[in-house]
Each structure stands twice: as structure tokens, then as C-alpha cells.
Motif scaffolding. Structure first.
Motif, PDB file in Angstrom:
ATOM      1  N   TRP A  15      -1.654  25.765  13.417  1.00  0.00           N
ATOM      2  CA  TRP A  15      -2.080  24.982  12.257  1.00  0.00           C
ATOM      3  C   TRP A  15      -2.210  25.876  11.031  1.00  0.00           C
ATOM      4  O   TRP A  15      -2.329  27.087  11.133  1.00  0.00           O
ATOM      5  N   SER A  18      -6.826  25.314   5.276  1.00  0.00           N
ATOM      6  CA  SER A  18      -7.006  25.458   3.827  1.00  0.00           C
ATOM      7  C   SER A  18      -8.493  25.391   3.514  1.00  0.00           C
ATOM      8  O   SER A  18      -9.238  24.667   4.185  1.00  0.00           O
ATOM      9  N   SER A  27      -9.998  22.175   5.205  1.00  0.00           N
ATOM     10  CA  SER A  27      -9.152  21.150   5.802  1.00  0.00           C
ATOM     11  C   SER A  27      -8.059  21.863   6.585  1.00  0.00           C
ATOM     12  O   SER A  27      -8.091  23.090   6.725  1.00  0.00           O
ATOM     13  N   GLN A  28      -7.093  21.115   7.077  1.00  0.00           N
ATOM     14  CA  GLN A  28      -6.000  21.716   7.829  1.00  0.00           C
ATOM     15  C   GLN A  28      -4.784  20.815   7.787  1.00  0.00           C
ATOM     16  O   GLN A  28      -4.857  19.683   7.320  1.00  0.00           O
ATOM     17  N   GLY A  29      -3.674  21.331   8.267  1.00  0.00           N
ATOM     18  CA  GLY A  29      -2.449  20.551   8.347  1.00  0.00           C
ATOM     19  C   GLY A  29      -1.424  21.281   9.193  1.00  0.00           C
ATOM     20  O   GLY A  29      -1.582  22.456   9.509  1.00  0.00           O
ATOM     21  N   GLU A  34       1.017  20.231   3.756  1.00  0.00           N
ATOM     22  CA  GLU A  34       0.068  19.232   4.270  1.00  0.00           C
ATOM     23  C   GLU A  34      -1.365  19.764   4.194  1.00  0.00           C
ATOM     24  O   GLU A  34      -2.283  19.037   3.802  1.00  0.00           O
ATOM     25  N   ALA A  35      -1.574  21.032   4.545  1.00  0.00           N
ATOM     26  CA  ALA A  35      -2.921  21.616   4.480  1.00  0.00           C
ATOM     27  C   ALA A  35      -3.426  21.644   3.043  1.00  0.00           C
ATOM     28  O   ALA A  35      -4.594  21.352   2.777  1.00  0.00           O
ATOM     29  N   ARG A  37      -2.425  19.640   0.524  1.00  0.00           N
ATOM     30  CA  ARG A  37      -2.666  18.252   0.097  1.00  0.00           C
ATOM     31  C   ARG A  37      -3.975  17.723   0.701  1.00  0.00           C
ATOM     32  O   ARG A  37      -4.774  17.077   0.009  1.00  0.00           O
ATOM     33  N   ASN A  38      -4.212  18.011   1.978  1.00  0.00           N
ATOM     34  CA  ASN A  38      -5.433  17.535   2.630  1.00  0.00           C
ATOM     35  C   ASN A  38      -6.680  18.141   1.995  1.00  0.00           C
ATOM     36  O   ASN A  38      -7.706  17.463   1.839  1.00  0.00           O
ATOM     37  N   GLU A  41      -7.301  16.439  -1.363  1.00  0.00           N
ATOM     38  CA  GLU A  41      -7.906  15.114  -1.141  1.00  0.00           C
ATOM     39  C   GLU A  41      -9.381  15.245  -0.770  1.00  0.00           C
ATOM     40  O   GLU A  41     -10.221  14.471  -1.240  1.00  0.00           O
ATOM     41  N   ALA A  42      -9.716  16.228   0.085  1.00  0.00           N
ATOM     42  CA  ALA A  42     -11.119  16.431   0.480  1.00  0.00           C
ATOM     43  C   ALA A  42     -11.967  16.812  -0.731  1.00  0.00           C
ATOM     44  O   ALA A  42     -13.096  16.341  -0.880  1.00  0.00           O
TER      45      ALA A  42
END
Length: 94
Positions: A15, A18, A27-29, A34-35, A37-38, A41-42
């Protein structure tokens, strides 16, 4: 008033994790994108849900002369920074 928050994405096992140390948000992705962007968003959800006093207590060390009102929703812009310790970028919150 604007605050610049450093965000980092690092690979951990399969993974990408972030995080933003100033806000204590992570967060993670499955990919760097994806990480990232997540995490963004958080951070947006944090600014939507947190009280003015909580936000200011976290941002005050970055801009000690502030008591300023945070717009709802705040304006958040991302810009790529340097490649050193994982992927780094700066979020500007206004």
C-alpha cells in the motif's frame, strides 16, 4: 490568510500511506495517486466537520498571528513539491 501543509506519500508493503503531520490525518491507497486523493478528501472532510477552535489550535503554530475565520468549505489547492522522502506536495488552505 493561507496555510501551507506538507503532505507525504510513502510505500508501505503493498500500500501507499499518505499523511499530513500538521493535522494528524492519514490515509492510504493502492497507488500514489489514490493515496494522495484519499488524503485530500480526508483533509476536506476534517475542515468541513471540525470546529473553528480545533482548526485554529492545529494551524496556530504555522501562523501565530492568525485568529481568522475559516471559510466553509475552505479553498484547498494542491501543488507538487519535491521528490525526496516519498512523494511530497503542499496543500494550501485558505
Amino acid at each position: 490568510m493561507r496555510w501551507k501543509l506538507k503532505c507525504v506519500v510513502e510505500k508501505e508493503d503493498d500500500w501507499y500511506v499518505s499523511y499530513c503531520e500538521e493535522l494528524g490525518i492519514a490515509s492510504q491507497g493502492e497507488t500514489v495517486i489514490e493515496a494522495k486523493r484519499n488524503l485530500e478528501e480526508a483533509i476536506e472532510m476534517f475542515f468541513e466537520d471540525a470546529s473553528q477552535s480545533v482548526i485554529m489550535s492545529l494551524l496556530a503554530p504555522l501562523e501565530p498571528e492568525s485568529p481568522v475565520e475559516i471559510r466553509r468549505p475552505p479553498e484547498i489547492q494542491a501543488e507538487q513539491q519535491q521528490e525526496g522522502r516519498g512523494t511530497q506536495w503542499v496543500l494550501t488552505v485558505a
